[in-house]
Design an enzyme around this catalytic site. Structure first.
Site, mmCIF file in Angstrom:
data_model
loop_
_atom_site.group_PDB
_atom_site.id
_atom_site.type_symbol
_atom_site.label_atom_id
_atom_site.label_comp_id
_atom_site.label_asym_id
_atom_site.label_seq_id
_atom_site.Cartn_x
_atom_site.Cartn_y
_atom_site.Cartn_z
ATOM 1 N N SER A 127 -43.270 -26.683 43.959
ATOM 2 C CA SER A 127 -43.136 -25.134 43.655
ATOM 3 C C SER A 127 -42.655 -24.506 44.386
ATOM 4 O O SER A 127 -42.900 -24.628 45.607
ATOM 5 C CB SER A 127 -44.697 -24.950 43.120
ATOM 6 N N ASP A 128 -41.913 -23.398 44.190
ATOM 7 C CA ASP A 128 -41.658 -22.586 45.087
ATOM 8 C C ASP A 128 -42.739 -21.823 45.791
ATOM 9 O O ASP A 128 -43.824 -21.938 45.246
ATOM 10 C CB ASP A 128 -40.709 -21.307 44.358
ATOM 11 N N TRP A 129 -42.609 -21.146 46.867
ATOM 12 C CA TRP A 129 -43.991 -20.726 47.559
ATOM 13 C C TRP A 129 -44.630 -19.806 46.735
ATOM 14 O O TRP A 129 -44.137 -18.431 46.688
ATOM 15 C CB TRP A 129 -43.344 -20.108 48.845
ATOM 16 N N GLY B 285 -45.271 -20.209 43.444
ATOM 17 C CA GLY B 285 -45.033 -20.221 42.235
ATOM 18 C C GLY B 285 -45.861 -21.203 41.469
ATOM 19 O O GLY B 285 -45.331 -21.693 40.535
#
Ligand code: BGC
Length: 753
Positions: free
Chosen positions: A265-267, A269
């Site tokens: 996941s994006d940080w 997210g």
């Protein structure tokens, strides 16, 4: 499977996807499964706790392996245009290392302006070489979202507004990087086209547009480039967060594209345990509140099966087995930045610079120019850091002024004045700096203008450096507009009145509004954020050592209001929001309890971004709506002329083939980027006026002619048929438009396909 197009040696130039390195017959994804039996044997020995330990961050830039079984942790680094400086274990603050200065490669839009698959491969390879030196297993890049909005904060990280160009470069970058034994994490999947409310915005996009425009670069990088990991974006797509989006992650990425690696996941997210576990996420970055203990609890209560956990671990381990860990005593023993990588950065920069306009023969600088006034802080400001996640601590960075001074030598006097105050926002110098503007729209400073005008009057020629900077174009926010900031138009007016021999160099990652500047500046160059050797490359072009050969990877609109999402009223969205990354995740900035975090998320605006312009993104819109841009997609001049000989075209089952002779009729060696667009004069299906389908960069000596061959694979002529929910071909008459830019078509032919 790596194969270079050796343009200099070839008598025939073959371009487009059919024969590219990124079209291996064996799916590179399937190769990831070769160790599955060994992996399953490892999984059989693991406890549930050990498995779940792998599903979330260990530190800010790592996720756990299985120490007991000799499985190393996964080490990550940003991406996408240099290996990011080492941070402290639990944050992004500098770890204060000495050997982590990396090569700063030209940013995404600069790479895309080369239109070169070969250079994209080399660029990725350079990143891969340095990733290994730093002991990194996964690089968070390339960033390949389509540049939908001229104001997009991350336009400079992204490649192009066109899916075919973006897809080709994404694929070759991926291959190049992974050839060195490190995985890419291609990002941000998907439809992360705005920073405004990026943590909560719901991008509502129809299936055809999604497939044909926004997913294309990811699809090619995964299917053909073999991207081993993928980063789901912060935003939602059609109602579901990307990190738990069944359609994107399970149906399309894994189901249709056969992705066998893992998602990260994006940080900040990741949004839930069940959503992420059931709908396609492997690793929560960062934190463990969703994919830590709650997963263990859910398995114990029977809400989740251990087989699902095994599946996630298997996907991570496939990448772990494919990427050999760099031993701790080997990593970080050498300076990250390597001469061969800096050389790649220089070559990309040289081919990225776009000559937008050249009237009156001001460029290349002639021998008669003995006194140059360089005006504008963008000539001296470094661009390696800032912009949040994507900065690089470069070993060095040649600024434009340094490059010009070095190339000018003793024979030419080069003076400099800052011309305007620069807005350095959160990242730059504080208010105490007399050259710092308090706001990006602060008017020109009369004293700085007077100083610049005095130099301009004395000079044979003025080089004005305008554009933006990484406080204005940055992750986390979109630009308020595309106007030239800090009163630059006022400065240009004063300079032009003092000396009409005015060349403008724009240093920016995205487009700017040139309506005021353009009539005042006979020559204009788009110089980008061009990496560690950016100033060297720029000087080579200005002084005519090499011919400019970059072409715009996105449209420069005349007015922001002309651009599709603005014209349709789809952006900006009026709800003021906060950046999820800054507000919710950054523990170093915000100390929040889990309850406070949840409350914040609930209180966040949940805006929608409706993509009602459909596939009319970038030039597709301007062409179809007959709106004249300032500079069209694909535009870029040279110091020579190229003659396009007559085009032969044929169509077969596999696609379309085109050939034509191309001649450099000038007096110096130069590259041309030829572009082939397809128009459908009669069709039942709705299409944009025309679409790019193939391109090639061709190097020619003075007077040389070569036969250029372009191929359009049949697959690239398909459209997404929403009734059948599948790719489909519409056969019929096709017009082939061959040219030097989307608005400079030199040859036409028709085929029936
Ligand atoms: C960015 C990603 C980046 C990550 C880690 C996020 O804010 O969106 O592109 O890779 O931070 O730095």
């Amino acid at each position: 499977m790596k194969k270079f197009l050796s343009l200099s040696a070839a008598s025939l130039v073959v371009a487009a996807s059919l024969f590219s390195a990124c079209s291996s017959p064996v799916s590179p994804q399937d190769r990831l499964t070769v160790n599955d039996a060994r992996i399953d044997a490892v999984i059989a020995q693991m406890t549930l706790e050990e498995k779940v330990e792998m599903l979330h961050s260990k530190t800010n830039m790592s996720s756990a392996g299985v120490p007991r079984l000799g499985i190393a942790d996964m080490h990550y680094a940003d991406g996408p245009f240099g290996i990011r400086e080492e941070g402290v274990p639990n944050g992004f603050q500098s770890a204060g290392w000495q050997l982590d200065s990396a090569t700063y490669f030209p940013t995404g839009s600069a790479l895309a302006a080369t239109w070169s698959e070969d250079l994209a491969y080399q660029y990725g390879k350079g990143m891969g070489i340095e990733a290994r030196l730093r002991g990194k297993d996964v690089i968070l890049g390339p960033a390949v979202n389509i540049q939908r909005l001229p104001v997009g904060g991350r336009t400079y990280e992204y490649l192009s507004e066109d899916p075919i160009l973006s897809a080709a470069l994404a694929c070759f970058y991926t291959e190049g990087l992974q050839s060195q034994g490190t995985a890419v994490c291609i990002k941000h999947f998907a439809v992360n086209n705005q920073e405004t409310n990026r943590g909560s915005v719901d991008a509502q996009v129809d299936e055809r547009t999604l497939r044909e425009i926004y997913l294309k670069p990811f699809e090619r990088a995964v299917r053909e480039g073999g991207a081993m990991s993928v980063m789901p974006a912060y935003n939602k797509v059609n109602g579901a967060y990307c990190s738990e989006n069944e359609h994107l992650l399970n149906e399309i990425l894994r189901g249709e594209w056969g992705f066998k690696g893992y998602t990260v996941s994006d940080w900040g997210g990741t949004h839930s345990t069940m959503g992420a576990m059931l709908h396609g996420l492997n690793v929560q970055m960062t934190g463990s509140n969703y994919l830590g203990q709650p997963v263990i609890d859910s398995v114990k209560t029977g809400a989740l099966t251990e087989e699902l956990v095994n599946e996630k671990v298997r996907q991570i381990l496939r990448v772990r087995f494919a990427v050999e860990a760099v031993p701790d005593d080997v990593a970080n023993t050498k300076m990250t930045s390597q001469p061969e990588c800096r050389d790649i950065a220089l070559r990309v920069a040289e081919k990225s610079i776009v000559l937008l306009k050249n009237e009156g023969g001001l460029l290349p600088l002639s021998a008669g120019v003995k006194k140059i006034a360089v005006i504008g802080q963008n000539a001296v400001l470094k661009t390696q850091s800032g912009g949040m996640g994507a900065g690089v601590k470069a070993l060095y960075e040649v600024t434009p002024l340094e490059g010009i001074r070095k190339r000018a030598g003793e024979a030419v006097e080069v003076s400099y004045a800052p011309g305007y105050k620069n807005f350095r926002g959160r990242w730059g110098a504080g208010a105490a700096d007399p050259l710092a503007a308090a706001a990006s729209d602060e008017p020109a400073d009369p004293a700085l203008v007077a100083e610049a005008v005095a130099l301009a009057r004395e000079a044979d020629l003025v080089l004005f450096f305008g554009g933006t900077n990484k406080s204005i174009e940055t992750e986390g926010s979109d630009r308020a507009g595309i106007d030239l900031p800090v009163g630059q138009n006022e400065v240009v007016k004063a300079l032009a009145a003092a000396n009409p021999r005015l060349v403008t160099v724009l240093i920016s990652g995205g487009p700017t509004d040139l309506r005021e500047l353009e009539p005042l500046s006979p020559a204009i160059v788009q110089g980008w954020w061009n990496g560690t050797e950016g100033g060297t490359a720029l000087a080579e072009v200005l002084f005519g050592d090499i011919a400019p050969s970059g072409k715009l990877p996105f449209t420069f609109p005349a007015r922001l209001e002309d651009s599709p999402a603005f014209a349709m009223g789809n952006f900006p969205n009026k709800i003021a929001g906060q950046d999820l990354f800054m507000m919710l995740y950054r523990d170093d900035l915000q100390k929040m309890s889990p309850e406070e975090r949840r409350a914040q998320i609930a209180a966040m605006p949940q805006p929608e971004s409706v993509y009602s312009e459909g596939s009319l993104v970038g030039y597709r819109w301007y062409d179809t709506k007959e709106v004249k841009p300032m500079y069209a997609f694909g535009h870029g001049l040279s110091y020579v002329d190229f003659d396009y000989g007559s085009m032969k075209a044929s169509a077969g089952k596999k696609g379309i083939k085109v050939s034509f002779p191309l001649t450099n009729s000038g007096r110096m060696a130069a590259d041309e980027v030829v572009q082939l667009y397809v128009r459908r004069p009669e069709s039942r299906v709705e299409w944009p006026y025309k679409e790019l389908k193939a391109f090639a960069r061709v190097s020619l000596q003075p007077g040389e002619t070569r036969t250029v061959r372009l191929e359009i694979p049949a697959d690239d002529l398909r459209y997404w048929n929403v009734d059948k929910n599948a790719w489909d071909l519409e056969h019929g008459r096709l017009e082939l438009l061959l040219g030097a830019a989307s608005d400079d078509i030199r040859q036409k032919a028709e085929v029936r396909f």
